[in-house]
Each structure stands twice: as C-alpha cells, then as structure tokens.
Design an enzyme around this catalytic site. Structure first.
Site, PDB file in Angstrom:
ATOM      1  CD  GLU A 189      -3.237   0.651   2.104  1.00 50.79           C
ATOM      2  OE1 GLU A 189      -2.921   0.899   3.276  1.00 50.79           O
ATOM      3  OE2 GLU A 189      -4.372   0.269   1.785  1.00 50.79           O
ATOM      4  CG  HIS A 210       6.980 -29.806   3.016  1.00 45.49           C
ATOM      5  ND1 HIS A 210       7.586 -31.011   2.741  1.00 45.49           N
ATOM      6  CD2 HIS A 210       7.691 -29.248   4.034  1.00 45.49           C
ATOM      7  CE1 HIS A 210       8.588 -31.201   3.594  1.00 45.49           C
ATOM      8  NE2 HIS A 210       8.684 -30.135   4.374  1.00 45.49           N
ATOM      9  CE  LYS A 222     -11.653   2.420   1.632  1.00 41.53           C
ATOM     10  NZ  LYS A 222     -11.112   3.464   2.501  1.00 41.53           N
TER      11      LYS A 222
HETATM   12  O1  G6P Z   1      -8.719   2.432  10.070  1.00 40.79           O
HETATM   13  P1  G6P Z   1      -9.688   2.708   8.973  1.00 40.79           P
HETATM   14  O2  G6P Z   1      -9.898   4.169   8.758  1.00 40.79           O
HETATM   15  O3  G6P Z   1     -10.963   1.979   9.189  1.00 40.79           O
HETATM   16  O4  G6P Z   1      -9.062   2.199   7.640  1.00 40.79           O
HETATM   17  C1  G6P Z   1      -8.811   0.844   7.377  1.00 40.79           C
HETATM   18  C2  G6P Z   1      -8.057   0.732   6.066  1.00 40.79           C
HETATM   19  O5  G6P Z   1      -8.846   1.406   5.096  1.00 40.79           O
HETATM   20  C3  G6P Z   1      -8.328   1.597   3.802  1.00 40.79           C
HETATM   21  O6  G6P Z   1      -8.489   0.469   3.049  1.00 40.79           O
HETATM   22  C4  G6P Z   1      -6.899   2.061   3.757  1.00 40.79           C
HETATM   23  O7  G6P Z   1      -6.387   1.869   2.481  1.00 40.79           O
HETATM   24  C5  G6P Z   1      -6.041   1.338   4.760  1.00 40.79           C
HETATM   25  O8  G6P Z   1      -4.777   1.960   4.815  1.00 40.79           O
HETATM   26  C6  G6P Z   1      -6.680   1.385   6.126  1.00 40.79           C
HETATM   27  O9  G6P Z   1      -5.841   0.741   7.075  1.00 40.79           O
END
Ligand code: G6P
Length: 616
Positions: free
Chosen positions: A395, A424, A529
């Site tokens: 990331e 294995h 998202k």
């Molecule tokens: O901690 P949050 O705000 O719920 O985010 C959870 C995750 O969300 C996204 O996918 C980001 O790309 C991650 O870097 C992050 O850790």
C-alpha cells in the site's frame, strides 16, 4: 417458475436503517563487533531529479553486467558475508545481505539517492508535510519516542494516551473494571473489529507475542462477511457477556468495520446484553465512530491521530491496547522500535539496516518491482509477518505516479507464510521455476524457552531441523541464482517484534524516497470503495423498480433489460443480473421466473409489494 425468497420483509437491512450508528464517509481522500569501512563523504544531489524512477532504475541495475554473476567461490562468499554483515547488539538483530548480488559500483551509484532519502526522512521526523497529497505530517516514529514530536502538545498527547492504555488494560485484567452482567467476574475475551491497518498489526502482534494463556483471548472480525462474523460470535458463545469489543477505525467510517459493529451490536441485543458497557472505540476525535461511542456512552475511547497512517499505526492505541490486554509488554515493543529507529537514522548505508534492505530491494527488483519479495519466517509465531508486510509495503509502494507526477506504476509484491511449511508447497517453483522473486528469510535463534529442549535423535533437536531447513533452502536457492536476504533475531520478544516492525517501516520510507514516490497515501484504494458504493446504490434502484412493478395489478414481472432501462442504467445490465442472482441466493423476497442460469430468460418481481417504499 423458480421461487426465490427473501427481500423487503426479510431483509430490512436493505432499507436505510434508522439504527445505523455511523455511516460510510465519502471517499476523501551499532552496529559493533566488525569494523566496516565507512563510505566516503556523500555527494548530495538534491532535489532528486528522476526523469522517472523506472528508467533510472534500469540505468543503474540493468547496465550492470555483473548482476547475474553471483559470487560462488566459498572464500569470496565468506568475505562478502563478513563485509556486509550487520548486527544491532542491543536488539540481538542481525542482517545478512551477502546473498544479494549488488556490486560496489551499484552501491556507489545509489549513494546520492540514499543521502537524499536520509535527509527527507530527517525532515519527516521533524514534522514536515511528508504526505503532500493529504497535507499531513507522518509521525509514527514519535509514538516510540515522544520527545521527537514537533509540538509539546503532541508529546503530551502521546504520553497521556500510552498511560491511559496501560491503566485501562490493568483495570480490565485485574477485574477492577468488570463486565456489566458479571459483577463477580472479569472480562475474558476481546473481539477486535477493524480492517486493513486497523486489524493486520493487532493480528500479527497477537500471533507473535500473546502468551499461551493470556488474561484475555483475542478474536478478530476483519471483514463484512456475515458468515465470518457469525462464526466469531458463535465461538464466543456465552462468553459474549465477558467480551470486550474493541472497534478500531482511524477514519471511523470504513463500511466493513461499521457493518461488523452493527452485527456485533445485534448479537448483543439478541443475547440481552448492553453493548455500550462492553464497547471500546479507537478512532480519530470527532469521527463518526467517535461520536457514536460518545453518544452511546461506550466503556472507553482511545485516540488515533491524523498524523499516523493506518498501516503504521501498530504502535498507537490500535496495536498497543489489544496487545496490553493480552498481557504483552507494550513498553518493550516501543523500546525495540525506538532502538531500531535510532539505528536506522545512520546516514551510512552499510551501517543502516533499513537502508541495506531498501538497497537490496532496489537491486533485486530493478527499482521497479520487477521481482516479488517472498518473506519466509522460520517460526510459527511469525506467520502473519508477511501478511502484515503486504499492506505496509504494497500500500505504501504500489503507486501510479511519482512525486513529480510521472507515471511510474511502482510497487513491490510481498507474499509468504512460513518455513519450513512452505518448503512443502511452493519452494519447488522458487528453486527451479520462474525466477521472478527474491527471498527474505526471518531466522529466530532461540528454538524454545530454556529448559524445554531435548534431542529427538542423538545430537539433534526438533529446532535443529528447522534451522537446517532454513539454511538448506537459502543455499539451494542461491546455488540456482536466486537472491536472498536473511534477518536474524535471537528470540521472538516484544522488543524484537517492535524492532522488526520499525526496521521495515523505515525501509519502506527510504525505498519510497529513492524511487521518488509518496509512501503515505493510498489513492488507489478509493476506486474500489467508490465502485462498491455504486453497486449498492444500483441495488437500491433495482429494488425500487421491482417494487413499483410488483405493486401493479396484475404484477408485472420484468426482464433484465426492462429493469436496466427503468433504472436508467442499460450499461449496467450485467451488474443487475449479478445483484438479482446474489439476492436470490440469499432468500430475499424475490421471485424469478425462468432459469437463473440463463440470464435472458429471467423475469423478476418481488414476493410482496411495499406501498410505503413506493411513495418514499
Ligand atoms: O482504520 P480505517 O480508517 O478503518 O481504515 C482501514 C483501512 O482502510 C483503507 O483500506 C486504507 O487503504 C487502509 O490503509 C486502512 O488501514
């Protein structure tokens, strides 16, 4: 007619729920022992003007004809081993890069880039806006040495949070804070709800460091898979009453985490339990999650900070609170990280283990991620290290553009589980198949606690076998031209785990600098998202269209084309088919005439008309 059940009546969750606690946010965005010659005074080329990381990387690495000629002569190899051997005595950590084929010329060529990277890192630690896209400071190094924080208020915040984590976990473990329905008892379980950086660190630390009989056992919900959530809740059984639910989300608006929370809250309601007396939130102040926890009067709230990224949040409350509750010495973890941070500030590549790693990654992958990094810890408790590193590395480094806006499509693929288990499974391909990787062996010298070892055959222990498998694999790979790095720690302890984390955090930061990318944002994550949100919005439109047709007299079954037209989304017909197939498989009140396996033949309507929704 195939009658496929379940929709409005049985799936209230598809309607906007008044019970939602928070909604998804819109996308936002000493070395000692051996004496090593110190490199000559560096030439600093600032700013680092890369025409593109990709082309320059090729210039440096591919132009080096010696690249494929790995040192084979045993004497020369031993000399190379000694020349490049790194050890951090206080941590009991060693690094061997001798099985990576970089040349002295390559090291000299990289020197100016590294000096620029060291300078950028120094600025970052002083509070520069090291994440320019998001206008943020990058301060995870301050978490283990609060004196580095650029403002006194931040220092106080870090120290106060750490103290409150320790106090709270002491009170939970000692039973001073009791579960509401068990005044004589104490909390026995942790259910951690979070995803990405809000899960991977706590999972790695739990697997690596939790004692066999921790004061509280931990479970994770790290997805929006209902069956996975049900499994965790079912495994808790009656112990739900003594479960501390820690909801972790930096942003406080991640949909999977919100869903996990809502599902767990429902499980509490179903069991007649009061969730708020057992809920703990770790999130940024005033996030939706924070507001929910405050309004609902949860047991406790701990802060996350704008200047700590999710994938580097393991030394914040995110990683520390669950760890402390499992009886793990979090101050030792912080100490290990702090010592490693100090070791990796050295501006001599040869004396800086993170720079050595970054240099090897660059060499092995041509600075463009042309080879994958296979991480092989030979210790079961470190199983999740590669998974943890996957997010930290991929990331951070997987970026389309460099800092100058050039398209670079950078990255470094990480995978691996553990040795010798993987021997294995896929080591066959590593040894003889496509040479598209370099390996990192993580070796732990101490096999098991003192006093427990025994020889299962004369002169040989079980741990000797593990050792032999590691060394054998390293040699066999090298003999076939496969490069590897070896990181050795003496024992798996809070200190060494903290050090490993800090080592890789710094290596990623330095590597990002030398390829001129921003390691601290993740713009690509938003696309998936956003697309997921669009699918759910389309589903709501499909339901609305079907409801309208169902409320007609007589009911008007619709083909997929008709649904798509009425949704004003003819280009989404495939997605509409998938939506209907998914709802059908889940007992929604959906009637599909025809054969679901033959999309063109389907005519769909709902099992009942919802007049309220018609005029909503
Ligand atoms: O901690 P949050 O705000 O719920 O985010 C959870 C995750 O969300 C996204 O996918 C980001 O790309 C991650 O870097 C992050 O850790």
């Amino acid at each position: 007619m195939a009658s496929l059940s379940g929709l409005y009546s049985s799936s209230p969750s598809l309607k906007p729920s008044k019970n939602l606690s928070f909604k998804a946010l819109p996308p936002a965005q000493s070395r000692d022992s051996f004496s090593f010659p110190h490199t000559s005074k560096p030439t600093i080329n600032l700013p680092l003007t890369l025409s593109s990381a990709r082309s320059l990387a090729r210039d440096i690495s591919h132009s080096d004809a010696k690249k494929k000629e790995l040192v084979k002569d045993p004497d020369a190899l031993w000399k190379r081993y000694l020349d490049w051997f790194y050890q951090q005595k206080d941590l009991g950590l060693y690094l061997d890069v001798s099985r990576v084929g970089f040349t002295d010329e390559f090291v000299a060529e990289m020197e100016p880039r590294f000096q620029a990277a060291f300078k950028a890192m120094e600025d970052l630690e002083k509070g520069s806006i090291a994440n320019p896209d998001e206008g943020r400071m990058v301060g995870h190094y301050w978490l283990r040495d609060s004196t580095l924080a650029p403002k006194p208020t931040l220092k106080t915040l870090i120290e106060n949070t750490l103290n409150s984590i320790c106090a709270f976990s002491d009170d939970i473990i000692s039973g001073k804070i009791k579960p509401p329905t068990s005044p004589e008892g104490r909390f026995t379980q942790i259910l951690s709800v979070g995803i990405g950086g809000s899960a991977l660190g706590p999972q790695f630390v739990a697997e690596a460091l939790a004692p066999d009989n921790p004061p509280l056992k931990i479970r994770f919900i790290d997805n929006t898979d209902p069956a996975g959530i049900d499994h965790q809740v079912a495994q808790l059984g009656a112990e739900l009453a003594t479960t501390l639910v820690i909801v972790i989300s930096k942003s406080g608006g991640t949909p999977e985490t919100r869903n996990g929370l809502l599902e767990v809250q429902k499980a509490f309601r179903d069991a007649g339990l009061n969730f708020s007396k057992q809920g703990v939130a770790i999130t940024q102040e005033n996030s939706l999650l924070d507001n929910t926890a405050r309004i609902e009067g949860w047991l406790a709230r701990f802060p996350m900070y704008d200047w700590v990224g999710g994938r580097t949040s393991i030394m914040s409350a995110v990683g520390l609170l669950p760890a402390a509750l499992q009886g793990i010495n979090i101050r030792e973890m912080l100490t290990g990280a702090k010592i490693m941070d100090e070791a990796t500030r050295t501006t001599s590549i040869k004396n800086n283990p993170a720079a050595l790693l970054a240099m090897c990654w660059y060499w092995a992958s041509d600075g463009v991620g042309s080879k994958d990094m296979v991480v092989l810890p030979y210790k079961d408790s470190l199983l999740l290290f590669s998974r943890y590193l996957q997010q930290l590395v991929m990331e951070s480094l997987g970026k389309e553009f460099d800092l100058d806006g050039n398209t670079v499509n950078q990255g470094l693929t990480v995978y691996g589980n553990k040795g010798s288990t993987d021997q294995h499974a896929y080591i066959q391909q590593l040894r003889e198949g496509v040479p598209n990787f370099f390996a990192t062996f993580i070796e732990v010298l101490r096999d098991r606690p003192p006093g427990h070892d025994w020889e299962l055959e004369p002169g040989v222990t079980c741990g000797d076998y593990l050792f032999g498998m590691l060394q054998g694999t390293r040699s066999a790979l090298y003999a076939n031209g496969r490069e590897s790095i070896s990181v050795t720690i003496e024992e798996v302890t809070p200190r060494s785990v903290g050090a490993l984390i800090a080592l890789y955090e710094r290596a990623v930061g330095l590597y990002a600098s030398i390829v001129n990318i921003n390691a601290y944002h993740q713009p690509g994550v938003e696309a998936g998202k956003k697309a997921a949100a669009e699918v759910l919005a389309l589903q709501k439109r499909v339901l609305s269209v079907l409801n309208e047709a169902t409320c007609k007299d007589p009911v008007e079954p619709l083909t997929l084309e008709e649904i798509a037209d009425r949704c004003h989304a003819p280009e989404e017909i495939e997605m509409i088919y998938k939506i209907i197939a998914h709802m059908s498989a889940n007992d929604r009140v959906l009637i599909a005439e025809g054969n679901c396996g033959s999309p063109r033949s389907i005519k769909v309507y709902l099992g009942e008309c919802n007049v309220d929704d018609l005029y909503a």
